[in-house]
Scaffold this active site. Structure first.
Site, PDB file in Angstrom:
ATOM      1  N   ASN A   1       0.801  -1.228   0.000  1.00  0.00           N
ATOM      2  CA  ASN A   1       0.000   0.000   0.000  1.00  0.00           C
ATOM      3  C   ASN A   1       0.831   1.274   0.000  1.00  0.00           C
ATOM      4  O   ASN A   1       0.301   2.360   0.234  1.00  0.00           O
ATOM      5  CB  ASN A   1      -0.944  -0.010   1.209  1.00  0.00           C
ATOM      6  CG  ASN A   1      -1.789  -1.265   1.267  1.00  0.00           C
ATOM      7  OD1 ASN A   1      -1.593  -2.100   2.140  1.00  0.00           O
ATOM      8  ND2 ASN A   1      -2.703  -1.436   0.329  1.00  0.00           N
TER       9      ASN A   1
ATOM     10  N   ILE B   1       0.881   6.841  -0.591  1.00  0.00           N
ATOM     11  CA  ILE B   1       0.209   5.927   0.333  1.00  0.00           C
ATOM     12  C   ILE B   1      -1.240   5.707  -0.098  1.00  0.00           C
ATOM     13  O   ILE B   1      -1.942   6.656  -0.454  1.00  0.00           O
ATOM     14  CB  ILE B   1       0.225   6.505   1.762  1.00  0.00           C
ATOM     15  CG1 ILE B   1       1.662   6.753   2.229  1.00  0.00           C
ATOM     16  CG2 ILE B   1      -0.513   5.589   2.726  1.00  0.00           C
ATOM     17  CD1 ILE B   1       1.755   7.702   3.415  1.00  0.00           C
ATOM     18  N   CYS B   2      -1.665   4.455  -0.033  1.00  0.00           N
ATOM     19  CA  CYS B   2      -3.072   4.124  -0.250  1.00  0.00           C
ATOM     20  C   CYS B   2      -3.671   3.771   1.106  1.00  0.00           C
ATOM     21  O   CYS B   2      -3.443   2.676   1.631  1.00  0.00           O
ATOM     22  CB  CYS B   2      -3.216   2.952  -1.225  1.00  0.00           C
ATOM     23  SG  CYS B   2      -4.937   2.499  -1.573  1.00  0.00           S
ATOM     24  N   LEU B   3      -4.407   4.701   1.702  1.00  0.00           N
ATOM     25  CA  LEU B   3      -5.031   4.505   3.009  1.00  0.00           C
ATOM     26  C   LEU B   3      -6.329   5.290   3.033  1.00  0.00           C
ATOM     27  O   LEU B   3      -6.332   6.502   2.779  1.00  0.00           O
ATOM     28  CB  LEU B   3      -4.083   4.973   4.118  1.00  0.00           C
ATOM     29  CG  LEU B   3      -4.569   4.772   5.554  1.00  0.00           C
ATOM     30  CD1 LEU B   3      -4.733   3.290   5.873  1.00  0.00           C
ATOM     31  CD2 LEU B   3      -3.610   5.426   6.547  1.00  0.00           C
TER      32      LEU B   3
END
Length: 219
Positions: A79, A87-89
């Site tokens: 991620n 960032i993938c959040l």
């Protein structure tokens, strides 16, 4: 409460809670909208012992819009982009709420290191490695933590220690013998590694894999 007062209060709250392990610092005393966040790699993970730095840009409409965060420290994680630190959040995007704080966001990033979500990746190559070969993924992530985050006394542990040139096989989790097999055919190692990374293959073994790599090398 103004944005500046809100940010200043959040920084004070983080400083008053050393047990959280979260630090926030301004990049410049004249700009409270650009910060750096710091935390330790969570125990029991390949990132344990590492020291991680996150770049934080706070928009003018904060806290109604989320901060923009990316890792300055290179991280091998599904991620997190291994190239840019993006960032993938979800809490930094669609599920952000004004009640969340910068400290809470950094704690969520720390938790993300503990619980990757490869089905919703930022780095597809790393996610594929995670799902196909968990042990190999862990070894590569641990190696990155040592090289880039100073885990186990790695080169990044102190600014005065010269950085060691990373081993390309450990760095990308690519099987050394598979690369050597193509080198024996006369292909350049860097080119072989680039092709294997691009098509997401870590090791030759399955039927047709060697032919696919060879076709790409001959293009």
């Amino acid at each position: 409460m103004s944005r500046s007062r809100r940010i200043a209060k959040e920084m004070q709250d983080a400083q008053a809670d050393p047990q959280s392990g979260i630090r926030l610092e301004m990049v410049s005393e004249s700009d409270i909208s650009h910060l750096k966040g710091y935390f330790e790699g969570p125990p029991g993970t390949p990132y344990e012992g590492g020291h991680y730095q996150v770049d934080i840009e706070i928009p003018s409409d904060y806290p109604f819009k989320p901060p923009r965060m990316k890792f300055d420290t290179k991280v091998y994680h599904p991620n997190i982009s291994s190239q840019t630190g993006a960032i993938c959040l979800d809490i930094l995007k669609d599920t952000w709420s004004p009640v969340l704080t910068l400290k809470a966001s950094l704690i969520s990033l720390q938790s993300l290191l503990t619980s990757p979500e490869p089905s919703n990746p930022q780095d597809a190559e790393v996610a594929k490695h995670y799902m196909a070969d968990r042990r190999g993924f862990d070894n590569t992530a641990r190696y990155w933590a040592k090289v880039y985050a100073g885990a186990d006394g790695g080169a990044s542990a102190t600014a005065t220690t010269p950085a060691k040139t990373p081993d390309v096989f450990e760095l990308y989790g690519i099987d050394r013998d598979s690369v050597k097999a193509f080198e024996s055919m006369g292909f350049d190692q860097q080119r072989i590694v680039e092709v294997m990374r691009r098509i997401g293959i870590k090791k030759v073994g399955a039927d047709g894999v060697e032919d696919r790599i060879l076709e790409e090398l001959l293009k």
